[in-house]
Scaffold this motif. Sequence first.
Motif, PDB file in Angstrom:
ATOM      1  N   SER A   1       0.851  -1.181   0.000  1.00  0.00           N
ATOM      2  CA  SER A   1       0.000   0.000   0.000  1.00  0.00           C
ATOM      3  C   SER A   1       0.884   1.228   0.000  1.00  0.00           C
ATOM      4  O   SER A   1       1.748   1.371   0.856  1.00  0.00           O
TER       5      SER A   1
ATOM      6  N   THR B   1      -9.666  -5.826   1.160  1.00  0.00           N
ATOM      7  CA  THR B   1      -9.541  -4.492   1.744  1.00  0.00           C
ATOM      8  C   THR B   1      -9.397  -3.414   0.693  1.00  0.00           C
ATOM      9  O   THR B   1      -9.991  -2.348   0.784  1.00  0.00           O
ATOM     10  N   GLU B   2      -8.585  -3.658  -0.346  1.00  0.00           N
ATOM     11  CA  GLU B   2      -8.277  -2.599  -1.291  1.00  0.00           C
ATOM     12  C   GLU B   2      -8.427  -3.009  -2.754  1.00  0.00           C
ATOM     13  O   GLU B   2      -8.944  -2.249  -3.553  1.00  0.00           O
TER      14      GLU B   2
ATOM     15  N   SER C   1      -9.244  -4.435  -6.498  1.00  0.00           N
ATOM     16  CA  SER C   1     -10.411  -4.760  -7.318  1.00  0.00           C
ATOM     17  C   SER C   1      -9.993  -5.757  -8.387  1.00  0.00           C
ATOM     18  O   SER C   1      -8.813  -5.871  -8.722  1.00  0.00           O
TER      19      SER C   1
ATOM     20  N   SER D   1     -15.282  -4.906  -7.004  1.00  0.00           N
ATOM     21  CA  SER D   1     -14.502  -4.005  -6.172  1.00  0.00           C
ATOM     22  C   SER D   1     -14.687  -4.408  -4.714  1.00  0.00           C
ATOM     23  O   SER D   1     -15.590  -5.193  -4.386  1.00  0.00           O
ATOM     24  N   PRO D   2     -13.850  -3.901  -3.809  1.00  0.00           N
ATOM     25  CA  PRO D   2     -13.942  -4.336  -2.409  1.00  0.00           C
ATOM     26  C   PRO D   2     -15.350  -4.176  -1.841  1.00  0.00           C
ATOM     27  O   PRO D   2     -15.899  -3.084  -1.807  1.00  0.00           O
TER      28      PRO D   2
ATOM     29  N   PRO E   1      -3.288  -1.143  -4.691  1.00  0.00           N
ATOM     30  CA  PRO E   1      -3.176   0.081  -3.909  1.00  0.00           C
ATOM     31  C   PRO E   1      -2.186   1.044  -4.529  1.00  0.00           C
ATOM     32  O   PRO E   1      -1.087   0.679  -4.924  1.00  0.00           O
TER      33      PRO E   1
ATOM     34  N   HIS F   1     -12.180   5.658  -5.166  1.00  0.00           N
ATOM     35  CA  HIS F   1     -12.690   5.262  -3.857  1.00  0.00           C
ATOM     36  C   HIS F   1     -14.062   4.606  -4.010  1.00  0.00           C
ATOM     37  O   HIS F   1     -15.051   5.287  -4.305  1.00  0.00           O
TER      38      HIS F   1
ATOM     39  N   GLN G   1     -17.869   1.490  -7.718  1.00  0.00           N
ATOM     40  CA  GLN G   1     -16.588   2.065  -8.104  1.00  0.00           C
ATOM     41  C   GLN G   1     -16.501   2.046  -9.618  1.00  0.00           C
ATOM     42  O   GLN G   1     -16.699   1.010 -10.248  1.00  0.00           O
TER      43      GLN G   1
ATOM     44  N   CYS H   1     -15.764   5.112   2.162  1.00  0.00           N
ATOM     45  CA  CYS H   1     -14.935   4.472   1.146  1.00  0.00           C
ATOM     46  C   CYS H   1     -14.702   3.034   1.579  1.00  0.00           C
ATOM     47  O   CYS H   1     -14.343   2.768   2.728  1.00  0.00           O
TER      48      CYS H   1
ATOM     49  N   ARG I   1     -12.389   1.040   0.440  1.00  0.00           N
ATOM     50  CA  ARG I   1     -10.993   0.685   0.667  1.00  0.00           C
ATOM     51  C   ARG I   1     -10.810   0.896   2.159  1.00  0.00           C
ATOM     52  O   ARG I   1     -10.653   2.013   2.642  1.00  0.00           O
TER      53      ARG I   1
ATOM     54  N   HIS J   1      -8.732   3.268   4.080  1.00  0.00           N
ATOM     55  CA  HIS J   1      -9.153   4.666   3.973  1.00  0.00           C
ATOM     56  C   HIS J   1     -10.272   4.970   4.970  1.00  0.00           C
ATOM     57  O   HIS J   1     -10.312   6.051   5.561  1.00  0.00           O
TER      58      HIS J   1
END
Length: 693
Positions: A248, A315-316, A318, A359-360, A387, A526, A567, A644, A646, A649
Amino acid sequence: MKFPSHPIFAAAAAILLLLPSTSSAKSSAGRGTPQSTRPTLDLSNPGEYLRVPEQIHSNGRALKATFRYDALDYVGPAFDATIRAYNGQLPGPTLRVKPGEKLHLTLVNDLDGPTGNLANNEFQHPNYTNLHTHGPHITPEDPGDNVFIKLEESPFPGREEVNGKAVGPKQFHMYRYNIDGVHMPGTMWYHPHLHGSTALQATVASGMLIIDDPKDSKLPDIIKDMEEVQMLIYNLDLGSGQSGIPGSLESGGLREWSSESDDLLSDWKTYGFAETNKVINVDDSNVFLPNFQYQPKVQMAAGKWYRFRMVMSVTEASLVMGFEDGADCEMKLLAKDGIYVKNSDRHYAPRDISAIFLSPGNRADVAIRCNTAEVDVDMIQLARTDPGNDISAGTDFDPVLSPSDPQVMVFSMEIVPNNDGNDDELPASYELDDPCYLVDTLDVEPDSENVIFYEGRIQPMGIIRQGRLYPRPLGDMGLNGDKDFPYGARGPEPDEILPWVDDTTPYMEMELGTVVDTFLGTAGIHPHHQHVNSFQLIELETVPSYSRMSQATKDWFQNGDWHDLFQWPLGFIDGPNTIPIGPPCCCSTNPLGPCVPDEAPGPCVPGTPDTPPPLSCGESPGPPITTKIRFPLNQFGGRMVFHCHRLNHEDLGMIGFYQVNGDEGTLWDGAQDVNPECLLPKLQGGGGNTIVV
């Protein structure tokens, strides 16, 4: 419900225990159950058959279950690690209820202290926890989906039930959810959602929540009786970086989040982490793990449809995936984010697709059929985000992964002969009864509008001024910008950033029974998620980038689709792999905007293939990635959270809530004007006992 018969089919055993006595053994600080007695789960071997989570069904009236949140020793393809999980299982148990039933969950935190860092909008309190049911249309307040519950250390011996704001080490909390009798059946999920530790915990601890179609549903039998494949996709990247991309760019990834929160359980920099490099190298561990397995296999009969219920429990990152070249297979999208999809004529209809976009936090129900037996078909990555990057996709899904990438294939399908004959074709369309909270709002005038721009170190920023959206320059914030720069959502004032404050400070107030438009100004970077009320995508073709997107993207994202998380796939476009954020107008005093409507035009920057031609001063369509969503506020007042997804974030401040005011049970009275046959809710308490229209 039936499942595919696998040669190796091992679901995790049920661990539904009564609340423990106070004599349970203590562990060393922060490590939960002692290592000698806690479970070990070896998921290191690639190519094994996909494991099926434990299934917990309701008794016809209610589902009652206990989740024990505790340490688990994980053996993976690249490393061994100590992690947190529900009931010693990866994934957690699948919960199955039907509309009109109750869901009673007791969450027991078996972890010990210490509490760790407690600074707001930082990674913190790693051993505190709570529970979020992601997707259902239910109350956000007690005793339901209140994400502000925090199980924290008890000052008293033994275990203590927590009410209000108190689930920490050695505490428990009882959640009570009422699933309305007209709730849309669909694929939901659950995970921890405690601000400050959401990313660290939800990376691992999660499970599927399925609201099943009732027996009298109008859903065609071929869909209702389709065999299931349940797949939660994880991404546990403990590497220091691959291909020059750190885990990240914001925080150094999971190892840093753990360290910054003073996490003594899964301190993945020291004793909680051991490199093994058994199948892949640790620095190549940024891979997708269906049901926490590396490149598992699903056995399918040729010519037979299977319903893949997918949850993007990451978590982040996609993911876009599809069949390898030459596969004799087909896919049809049935539902997104737990809501069945419709066609352009607004009839429910399976949708032909060539790629799956996740996406997450997204869910997708996809019908898959392969027609040639005795072959293996790979489901491969077509594109992915990482990330720090908007997207690592090439033009029109040209492969971006090198031959040495540890994971081109996400999972494989072993196609075996079918002795029962091929399934029929799926219907072109079908009818379902719309619940009133999900009637089409495409042609509805909203009662109010608002704007959400998630702010961080590097992304397009925006403000709302005199009813128009204007982009702002990126400024000089780089990838390694000041960590103290606030994360949050941009407020209505030009230079105002609103990071998370506390659970009594709303982003803004709204009224039950109204329809709201929200402009998402940073939805390409995001992923926007909101609780309680799902939203419809509105006027996608007016977004400048939409015309350049691939056909696969347009098949997936269509006007009128319902989501609870969205997203924009910025890189999935035909043409240069850049979404322009050039100046929207030319102003003599501020060439990069924002512009004042009565300001005289000044020198303009010429347009280029990657930058749209400048507009006149004071004219702006908004940033090219701005997306409009619309949602009615129905039934449930209180704190409607958005953030968001992610999740690192979110932990750093990209979270807020609308304070929804009004009499509990109030409905948007325009729903029956749009669809006089829509189904009114059948409230059962815990969300109001009356309906106000």
